[in-house]
Design a protein around this motif. Structure first.
Motif, PDB file in Angstrom:
ATOM      1  N   ALA A 104      28.319  -7.469  21.983  1.00 42.28           N
ATOM      2  CA  ALA A 104      29.398  -6.513  22.255  1.00 42.28           C
ATOM      3  C   ALA A 104      28.981  -5.097  21.856  1.00 42.28           C
ATOM      4  CB  ALA A 104      30.666  -6.918  21.511  1.00 42.28           C
ATOM      5  N   GLY A 105      28.260  -4.972  20.739  1.00 43.55           N
ATOM      6  CA  GLY A 105      27.780  -3.662  20.309  1.00 43.55           C
ATOM      7  C   GLY A 105      26.799  -3.050  21.299  1.00 43.55           C
ATOM      8  N   PHE A 106      25.848  -3.859  21.791  1.00 41.89           N
ATOM      9  CA  PHE A 106      24.892  -3.350  22.780  1.00 41.89           C
ATOM     10  C   PHE A 106      25.590  -2.962  24.078  1.00 41.89           C
ATOM     11  CE2 PHE A 106      21.537  -5.648  20.328  1.00 41.89           C
ATOM     12  CZ  PHE A 106      20.738  -4.545  20.091  1.00 41.89           C
ATOM     13  N   TYR A 107      26.512  -3.808  24.529  1.00 40.11           N
ATOM     14  CA  TYR A 107      27.220  -3.514  25.775  1.00 40.11           C
ATOM     15  C   TYR A 107      28.048  -2.237  25.657  1.00 40.11           C
ATOM     16  CZ  TYR A 107      30.669  -3.655  29.449  1.00 40.11           C
ATOM     17  OH  TYR A 107      31.476  -3.301  30.489  1.00 40.11           O
ATOM     18  N   THR A 108      28.828  -2.132  24.580  1.00 36.59           N
ATOM     19  CA  THR A 108      29.680  -0.954  24.444  1.00 36.59           C
ATOM     20  C   THR A 108      28.855   0.309  24.206  1.00 36.59           C
ATOM     21  OG1 THR A 108      30.049  -1.477  22.108  1.00 36.59           O
ATOM     22  CG2 THR A 108      31.715  -2.217  23.687  1.00 36.59           C
ATOM     23  N   TYR A 109      27.696   0.165  23.570  1.00 41.33           N
ATOM     24  CA  TYR A 109      26.819   1.334  23.414  1.00 41.33           C
ATOM     25  C   TYR A 109      26.314   1.807  24.776  1.00 41.33           C
ATOM     26  CZ  TYR A 109      22.947   4.333  22.155  1.00 41.33           C
ATOM     27  OH  TYR A 109      22.091   5.393  22.057  1.00 41.33           O
ATOM     28  N   ALA A 110      25.917   0.858  25.626  1.00 40.51           N
ATOM     29  CA  ALA A 110      25.453   1.220  26.965  1.00 40.51           C
ATOM     30  C   ALA A 110      26.561   1.900  27.762  1.00 40.51           C
ATOM     31  CB  ALA A 110      24.946  -0.019  27.698  1.00 40.51           C
ATOM     32  N   MET A 111      27.768   1.377  27.665  1.00 42.56           N
ATOM     33  CA  MET A 111      28.890   1.989  28.375  1.00 42.56           C
ATOM     34  C   MET A 111      29.256   3.351  27.774  1.00 42.56           C
ATOM     35  SD  MET A 111      29.498   0.104  30.902  1.00 42.56           S
ATOM     36  CE  MET A 111      30.989   0.857  31.482  1.00 42.56           C
ATOM     37  N   TRP A 112      29.138   3.477  26.468  1.00 41.54           N
ATOM     38  CA  TRP A 112      29.452   4.741  25.797  1.00 41.54           C
ATOM     39  C   TRP A 112      28.470   5.835  26.210  1.00 41.54           C
ATOM     40  CZ3 TRP A 112      27.362   6.525  20.669  1.00 41.54           C
ATOM     41  CH2 TRP A 112      28.004   7.680  20.238  1.00 41.54           C
ATOM     42  N   THR A 113      27.174   5.490  26.298  1.00 41.39           N
ATOM     43  CA  THR A 113      26.199   6.500  26.715  1.00 41.39           C
ATOM     44  C   THR A 113      26.375   6.875  28.183  1.00 41.39           C
ATOM     45  OG1 THR A 113      24.560   4.770  27.163  1.00 41.39           O
ATOM     46  CG2 THR A 113      24.472   5.842  25.005  1.00 41.39           C
TER      47      THR A 113
END
Length: 176
Positions: A104-113
Motif C-alpha cells: 500500500a505504501g509503494f502504491y500510494t507513493y507512486a500515485m502521490w508522485t
C-alpha cells in the motif's frame, strides 16, 4: 507488538469509514472532476470498506489482542511465543499485514508522485510508518533472545567474520 496491531486496525478502520459512508466524497477527493459515483463505484467502495474493516478485526483476533477464551489472565499482553495458545497465528498475521502496508505504501507513493494529492501523501506516510514498525516487530519482537548468563551476549550470534572481544575478555578469568 500491541501498538503495531492496534495501529494497523485503527488505520484500516479510518480508511473503511469514509469508503462505506460516502463513496462520492472519496471520488471527489481523488478525482480532478466532480461527479456522482456510479453504482459500480459505490459497490466497490463499500466492498473495500467492509474488507478493510474485516481485515482490521481479524488482525486483532489472530494476534491475540482480543482473547478468544472467557478466562482473563492478569498481566498477559500480546505475545508471539509459539507455545502460547492465545496467539498461535501472531507471526503469520504480522507478516501478512507487513506486506499489505508495504505494498500500500509503494502504491500510494507512486500515485502521490503522479497526482500530487494530499490523500495519497498522507496514506504513503502512514503505510510506510506501519510497514517499518511491522518489520521491526517481525525482526526484534517476535522471539525471545537467548542471553548467556556468563557473558550477557546472545547465544544465537556467531563470531564470523568478527569476534566478540568483550565476551572473550569476560571469560578469560573464568576459564582458568
Amino acid at each position: 507488538m500491541a501498538a503495531y496491531t492496534y495501529g494497523t486496525t485503527a488505520w484500516n478502520i479510518i480508511q473503511a469509514i469514509p469508503l462505506m459512508a460516502s463513496p462520492t466524497i472519496i471520488l471527489t477527493i481523488l478525482s480532478p472532476e466532480v461527479r456522482e459515483a456510479t453504482v459500480l463505484e459505490t459497490y466497490f467502495s463499500r466492498s473495500l470498506g467492509f474488507t478493510l474493516l474485516a481485515l482490521g478485526i481479524l488482525n486483532l483476533v489472530l494476534t491475540g489482542s482480543i482473547p478468544l477464551s472467557s478466562r482473563l489472565q492478569i498481566g498477559n499482553g500480546v505475545t508471539t511465543d509459539p507455545s502460547d495458545p492465545k496467539a498461535p497465528f501472531a507471526i503469520p498475521t504480522l507478516s501478512i499485514t507487513l506486506v499489505y502496508h508495504a505494498v500500500a505504501g509503494f502504491y500510494t507513493y507512486a500515485m502521490w508522485t503522479e497526482e500530487g494529492s494530499f490523500a495519497f501523501g498522507l496514506s504513503t506516510g502512514v503505510s510506510t510508518i506501519l510497514a517499518a514498525v511491522g518489520l521491526w516487530c517481525l525482526l526484534f519482537a517476535s522471539s525471545d533472545g537467548r542471553i548467556s548468563r556468563k557473558t550477557g551476549a546472545d547465544k544465537r550470534t556467531s563470531g564470523f567474520p568478527f569476534k566478540n572481544t568483550e565476551a572473550a575478555k569476560k571469560n578469560i578469568g573464568k576459564k582458568r
